[in-house]
Design a protein around this motif. Structure first.
Motif, PDB file in Angstrom:
ATOM      1  N   UNK A 111       1.227  -0.992   0.563  1.00  0.00           N
ATOM      2  CA  UNK A 111       0.065  -0.140  -0.489  1.00  0.00           C
ATOM      3  C   UNK A 111       0.908   1.154  -0.256  1.00  0.00           C
ATOM      4  N   UNK A 112       0.526   2.161  -0.261  1.00  0.00           N
ATOM      5  CA  UNK A 112       0.728   3.246  -1.496  1.00  0.00           C
ATOM      6  C   UNK A 112       0.707   4.336   0.405  1.00  0.00           C
ATOM      7  N   UNK A 113       0.225   4.072   1.428  1.00  0.00           N
ATOM      8  CA  UNK A 113      -0.465   4.996   2.075  1.00  0.00           C
ATOM      9  C   UNK A 113       0.457   4.664   3.673  1.00  0.00           C
ATOM     10  N   UNK A 114       0.920   5.880   4.700  1.00  0.00           N
ATOM     11  CA  UNK A 114       1.950   6.289   5.368  1.00  0.00           C
ATOM     12  C   UNK A 114       1.083   5.291   6.551  1.00  0.00           C
ATOM     13  N   UNK A 115       1.554   4.736   8.003  1.00  0.00           N
ATOM     14  CA  UNK A 115       0.733   4.208   8.473  1.00  0.00           C
ATOM     15  C   UNK A 115       2.179   4.524   9.911  1.00  0.00           C
ATOM     16  N   UNK A 116       1.616   4.421  10.923  1.00  0.00           N
ATOM     17  CA  UNK A 116       2.401   5.422  12.111  1.00  0.00           C
ATOM     18  C   UNK A 116       1.182   4.381  13.339  1.00  0.00           C
ATOM     19  N   UNK A 117       2.463   3.945  14.402  1.00  0.00           N
ATOM     20  CA  UNK A 117       1.768   3.336  15.681  1.00  0.00           C
ATOM     21  C   UNK A 117       1.620   1.789  15.733  1.00  0.00           C
ATOM     22  N   UNK A 118       1.811   1.409  14.324  1.00  0.00           N
ATOM     23  CA  UNK A 118       1.359  -0.215  14.404  1.00  0.00           C
ATOM     24  C   UNK A 118       2.407  -0.955  14.699  1.00  0.00           C
ATOM     25  N   UNK A 119       1.481  -1.779  16.331  1.00  0.00           N
ATOM     26  CA  UNK A 119       1.637  -2.315  17.064  1.00  0.00           C
ATOM     27  C   UNK A 119       2.065  -3.978  16.437  1.00  0.00           C
ATOM     28  N   UNK A 136      14.860   0.598  13.751  1.00  0.00           N
ATOM     29  CA  UNK A 136      15.543  -0.146  12.870  1.00  0.00           C
ATOM     30  C   UNK A 136      15.233   0.474  12.086  1.00  0.00           C
ATOM     31  N   UNK A 137      16.164   1.163  10.989  1.00  0.00           N
ATOM     32  CA  UNK A 137      15.203   1.595  10.184  1.00  0.00           C
ATOM     33  C   UNK A 137      15.401   0.294   8.930  1.00  0.00           C
ATOM     34  N   UNK A 138      14.732   0.681   7.690  1.00  0.00           N
ATOM     35  CA  UNK A 138      14.504  -0.361   6.838  1.00  0.00           C
ATOM     36  C   UNK A 138      14.420   0.714   5.312  1.00  0.00           C
ATOM     37  N   UNK A 139      14.609   1.034   4.275  1.00  0.00           N
ATOM     38  CA  UNK A 139      14.146   1.365   2.648  1.00  0.00           C
ATOM     39  C   UNK A 139      13.177   0.182   2.014  1.00  0.00           C
ATOM     40  N   UNK A 140      12.145   0.864   2.526  1.00  0.00           N
ATOM     41  CA  UNK A 140      11.058  -0.229   2.073  1.00  0.00           C
ATOM     42  C   UNK A 140      10.269  -0.110   0.464  1.00  0.00           C
ATOM     43  N   UNK A 141      10.343  -0.993  -0.401  1.00  0.00           N
ATOM     44  CA  UNK A 141       9.319   0.322  -1.280  1.00  0.00           C
ATOM     45  C   UNK A 141       7.904  -0.175  -1.494  1.00  0.00           C
ATOM     46  N   UNK A 189      11.176   7.297  -1.925  1.00  0.00           N
ATOM     47  CA  UNK A 189      11.616   7.063  -1.199  1.00  0.00           C
ATOM     48  C   UNK A 189      11.072   6.802   0.508  1.00  0.00           C
ATOM     49  N   UNK A 190      11.031   5.146   1.008  1.00  0.00           N
ATOM     50  CA  UNK A 190      10.488   4.932   1.820  1.00  0.00           C
ATOM     51  C   UNK A 190      11.026   4.734   3.196  1.00  0.00           C
ATOM     52  N   UNK A 191      10.380   4.433   4.322  1.00  0.00           N
ATOM     53  CA  UNK A 191      11.694   4.309   5.328  1.00  0.00           C
ATOM     54  C   UNK A 191      10.795   3.592   6.541  1.00  0.00           C
ATOM     55  N   UNK A 192      10.975   2.186   6.438  1.00  0.00           N
ATOM     56  CA  UNK A 192       9.985   1.622   7.660  1.00  0.00           C
ATOM     57  C   UNK A 192      10.803   2.230   9.269  1.00  0.00           C
ATOM     58  N   UNK A 246       6.948  -1.019  17.614  1.00  0.00           N
ATOM     59  CA  UNK A 246       5.697  -0.586  16.884  1.00  0.00           C
ATOM     60  C   UNK A 246       6.696   0.197  15.773  1.00  0.00           C
ATOM     61  N   UNK A 247       5.920   0.141  14.662  1.00  0.00           N
ATOM     62  CA  UNK A 247       5.981   0.272  13.495  1.00  0.00           C
ATOM     63  C   UNK A 247       5.427   1.919  12.926  1.00  0.00           C
ATOM     64  N   UNK A 248       6.524   2.809  11.847  1.00  0.00           N
ATOM     65  CA  UNK A 248       6.146   3.950  11.315  1.00  0.00           C
ATOM     66  C   UNK A 248       6.307   3.761   9.849  1.00  0.00           C
ATOM     67  N   UNK A 249       5.518   3.821   8.974  1.00  0.00           N
ATOM     68  CA  UNK A 249       5.994   3.627   7.701  1.00  0.00           C
ATOM     69  C   UNK A 249       5.603   5.269   6.898  1.00  0.00           C
ATOM     70  N   UNK A 250       7.255   6.108   6.857  1.00  0.00           N
ATOM     71  CA  UNK A 250       6.882   7.476   6.318  1.00  0.00           C
ATOM     72  C   UNK A 250       7.717   7.175   5.258  1.00  0.00           C
ATOM     73  N   UNK A 251       7.289   8.335   4.382  1.00  0.00           N
ATOM     74  CA  UNK A 251       7.909   9.055   3.398  1.00  0.00           C
ATOM     75  C   UNK A 251       9.055  10.030   3.468  1.00  0.00           C
TER      76      UNK A 251
END
Length: 777
Positions: free
Chosen positions: A76-84, A100-105, A126-129, A139-144
């Motif tokens: 999905x292309x949406x940003x996501x914050x605070x995903x447990x 942990x920072x991960x470059x994801x597509x 460019x999107x960081x998990x 807790x995961x954040x997916x941010x552009x």
């Protein structure tokens, strides 16, 4: 700049470009001679390029041995914050604390993955998990990464949410609404591996690498995001907000579109930072348009045709001004001069400029970048493929010419997809990765004298103040994409560890018209479209080289090739890699992941391109038989003992699972004494894309984050994390910061946002950027 401005500017630039042409001709010719021998030897093979009769021989079709996981190309292309994240199995270690920072597509714009059409997965924003561990929760954040070009694309694609700023005047609003937002010449579109706007330039995707480092002045941890065709950006470690580019526009020399708002700058996804001396190194370079054109099959066919006419062709060429065989390549000067004039008439609209150059850059974390022109054998250093990887020792900077190739086909693939003859055109533009990996060695001891040369040039009032720096070159046998070096020297010699993954070509990606190697009547499986070519038929090698830095001689070499571990070698992890800690003195334990073999990720086109490669140990017929009988080879995670060059610990994943993005995370001191080697005392965290749903065909399973005990990989993951709503595709490189290192950015370094338009001549584009992009940075 706009087209009218380009034409006005053409006359002045034409003279300047053409004046540079003769030296570029010599450079291109020297590079080309070593390739034409191979090209002419295999000229007869080009007959298949414009044919739809992909005959394969009488080998039996076998049941599909493997299907790549759909989740590799599903996001999905949406940003996501605070995903447990949910603990699927095992338990989180109580002392695992940090980020942990991960470059994801995840695709581009609002389309997500898979992308429609003929667009590679790596053509993604460019999107960081960001996964935050506190010992009890993850807790995961997916941010552009919202760079200037990211904002420009959002504002020019007609996104209704991207309204003009309230502070702008009526004229600026009208300009944006009518002249920019609904003008297709400003829109960014896919050019294969890149995204480009006709009037604004190229997107800086910053979607591949990460470089964490401690500010030398004590202002805390900092984090850079990088990729191979754009300048690095710094992001805030807590919010992931884009803080600043590294270097102003004038501090980077573009490879194309120098007057665009967003010029194309070829650099490296893996710059290096010296934690002991508090300085980092980058690179920018260009592969001239003449060089790129000479590498294509079209040029090979042309040369073969000219050769058939022999003396007649030579005499004809010799009668024309500035043409002839003197360069060693008939007609090469014509190509070079033609490209020069085209660039002069429309600067920035050809994929690459004429010049070939390589500049090393040194940075202290603050202030200006220091440039050094790299010279080998009296000429500018040239990268045959790309400089995807750099390395560092106490006394040297290393630049590897990697197997991640830059070519015309990669730029045009997205433009011609679906058009009649696009498959033929792509084949004519294709070329394979060279069978060696040149490594350039820069002596850090020479930097001081080069700095003095710079001061002398400034004092003399010279316009070109960049000093020359001679380098040493060594050709490593076999293509390579990643290396790591011991910081300390061994008896004065450099020690590097290199992954040679044969029969892979990550500069290529699976396209809509590609076919399967044993099923030419079948297209590739849908979930493979857009993925890079990441299925190595033959075993790769892990090699340890000891190199004399003064001569480039390989003093010693030890290699390891062992099934299934070295098939499709991928990414590495080491106890100091991807962390803010200083570079290690000597690497004794090194972790790698390999992605095995999956027939569903291989294409007939790639096989045909490489089947005659002299570097392979088996014939094309034997390779086909191996494909026909080969079942899937699993992905693996393993630890290499560098003293013995042997695999001491490993784990094999289930068939169909895909592993990537390994990151070493140190364990805190236990107080009970060292029970294991310090370079093994930690966790290894990876992303895993599970095999498809067992009952629903091609249904993607959510990706996982798996935690291993780095001292005991064989027991398998001690914790598996997952969330059904967290969807990201193919993941790349990573970084780790301890919990005490994450926080608000304290560093004061910042390139002023107004620098974005400091060199622009296009008034309309500059006005748009000043009013709509700069205030949002």
């Amino acid at each position: 700049m706009g087209l009218i401005g380009a034409l006005i500017h053409a006359g002045a630039k034409a003279a300047a470009v053409v004046q540079k042409a003769p030296s570029a001709v010599v450079n291109v010719a020297r590079l080309g001679k070593e390739d034409w021998v191979r090209t002419n030897e295999r000229a007869a093979r080009w007959g298949w390029l414009d044919s739809d009769k992909w005959t394969l021989g009488k080998y039996p079709e076998v049941p599909d041995p493997a299907t790549p996981p759909t989740s590799l190309n599903y996001a999905s292309h949406n940003e996501q914050l605070g995903v447990h994240l949910n603990v699927v199995s095992g338990a989180l270690p109580a002392t695992l604390k940090g980020v942990l920072y991960i470059q994801v597509t995840t695709g581009t714009g609002s389309t997500g993955l898979p992308r429609p059409g003929n667009v590679p997965v790596f053509n993604s924003d460019g999107c960081l998990l960001k996964v935050s561990f506190d010992g009890a929760d993850a807790i995961a954040d997916k941010v552009y990464i919202k760079t200037a070009s990211w904002l420009a694309e959002r504002l020019t694609r007609g996104d209704k949410s991207a309204t003009p700023l309230l502070s702008t005047g009526l004229a600026a609003r009208l300009l944006y609404t009518v002249g920019i937002r609904h003008n297709l010449l400003y829109r960014f579109t896919s050019w294969g591996m890149m995204r480009r706007s006709v009037l604004l330039g190229a997107r800086n995707m910053v979607n591949t690498g990460l470089v964490p480092f401690l500010d030398p002045t004590g202002l805390g941890a900092r984090l850079l995001v990088t990729w191979d065709a754009g300048t690095p950006w710094e992001v805030e470690t807590d919010t992931l907000k884009a803080a600043t580019p590294v270097g102003s526009v004038s501090e980077w020399r573009p490879a194309a579109g120098s007057l665009d708002a967003f010029p194309t700058t070829l650099t490296t996804a893996h710059p290096v930072w010296d934690g002991y001396l508090g300085e980092g190194f980058f690179v920018d370079y260009a592969r001239g348009a003449g060089q790129l054109l000479h590498e294509t099959a079209i040029a090979a066919v042309t040369m073969e045709t000219l050769g058939a006419y022999g003396e007649v062709a030579e005499r004809l060429l010799a009668t024309l001004p500035n043409l002839g065989p003197g360069s060693g390549l008939p007609g090469s000067q014509f190509v070079t001069w033609a490209v020069a004039w085209l660039n002069a008439l429309a600067p920035g609209y050809l994929p690459y400029e004429l010049d070939t150059f390589t500049n090393l850059k040194r940075w202290s974390g603050d202030g200006a970048l220091q440039d050094y022109r790299l010279v080998w054998d009296g000429l500018d250093v040239q990268f045959h493929e790309s400089c995807h990887q750099m390395g560092l020792t106490s006394d040297h900077v290393l630049l590897l010419d990697t197997g991640v190739k830059v070519q015309i086909a990669g730029l045009l693939g997205g433009l011609v997809a679906g058009l009649r003859g696009s498959r033929t055109l792509r084949a004519l533009l294709l070329r394979r990765v060279r069978e060696r990996a040149p490594l350039y060695i820069v002596s850090r001891a020479k930097l001081a004298s080069a700095d003095q040369e710079r001061l002398d040039r400034i004092s003399a009032g010279e316009l070109d103040t960049t000093p020359d720096l001679d380098v040493v070159r060594v050709d490593l046998p076999g293509q390579a994409s990643h290396l790591i070096a011991d910081y300390a020297l061994s008896n004065g010699n450099i020690v590097v560890y290199v992954a040679h993954s044969e029969f892979t070509d990550v500069g290529e990606y699976t396209q809509v018209f590609d076919r399967r190697p044993l099923r030419s009547s079948q297209g590739v499986v849908s979930q493979a479209k857009g993925l890079p070519h990441i299925a190595a038929l033959q075993l790769g090698r892990l090699s340890r080289y000891e190199i004399d830095p003064t001569t480039g001689a390989i003093v010693s070499e030890r290699s390891l090739a062992e099934a299934p571990f070295t098939r499709t070698l991928a990414l590495l992890a080491e106890h100091a890699e991807g962390r803010t800690a200083p570079a290690t003195h000597t690497i004794e334990h090194l972790y790698w992941c390999s992605t095995g073999f999956c027939e569903g990720l291989m294409t007939e086109e790639l096989f045909r391109l490489y089947e005659g490669n002299s570097g392979h140990l088996t014939s094309p017929e034997e390779l086909r038989r191996e494909i026909a009988s080969l079942t899937s080879v699993p992905c693996t995670l393993f630890r290499l003992d560098t003293a013995t060059m042997s695999i001491e610990d490993s784990f094999e994943f289930d068939l169909g699972d895909y592993v990537s993005s390994p990151q070493f995370v140190p364990k805190p001191p236990s107080g009970t004494g060292a029970l294991v080697h310090p370079q093994m005392a930690g966790w290894l965290i990876v992303t895993v894309f599970p095999k498809n749903h067992p009952t629903i065909p091609n249904a993607p399973m959510p990706p996982q984050v798996q935690v291993f005990d780095a001292a005991d990989l064989a027991i398998g993951p001690i914790c598996v994390l997952q969330h059904s709503d967290l969807r990201f595709g193919y993941s790349v490189h990573t970084a780790w910061l301890d919990e005490t290192e994450v926080g608000p950015r304290q560093a004061t370094y910042k390139v002023p946002p107004a620098d974005l338009t400091s060199r622009m001549w296009d008034v309309i584009s500059a006005t748009f950027l000043d009013y709509e992009v700069v205030p949002r940075l």
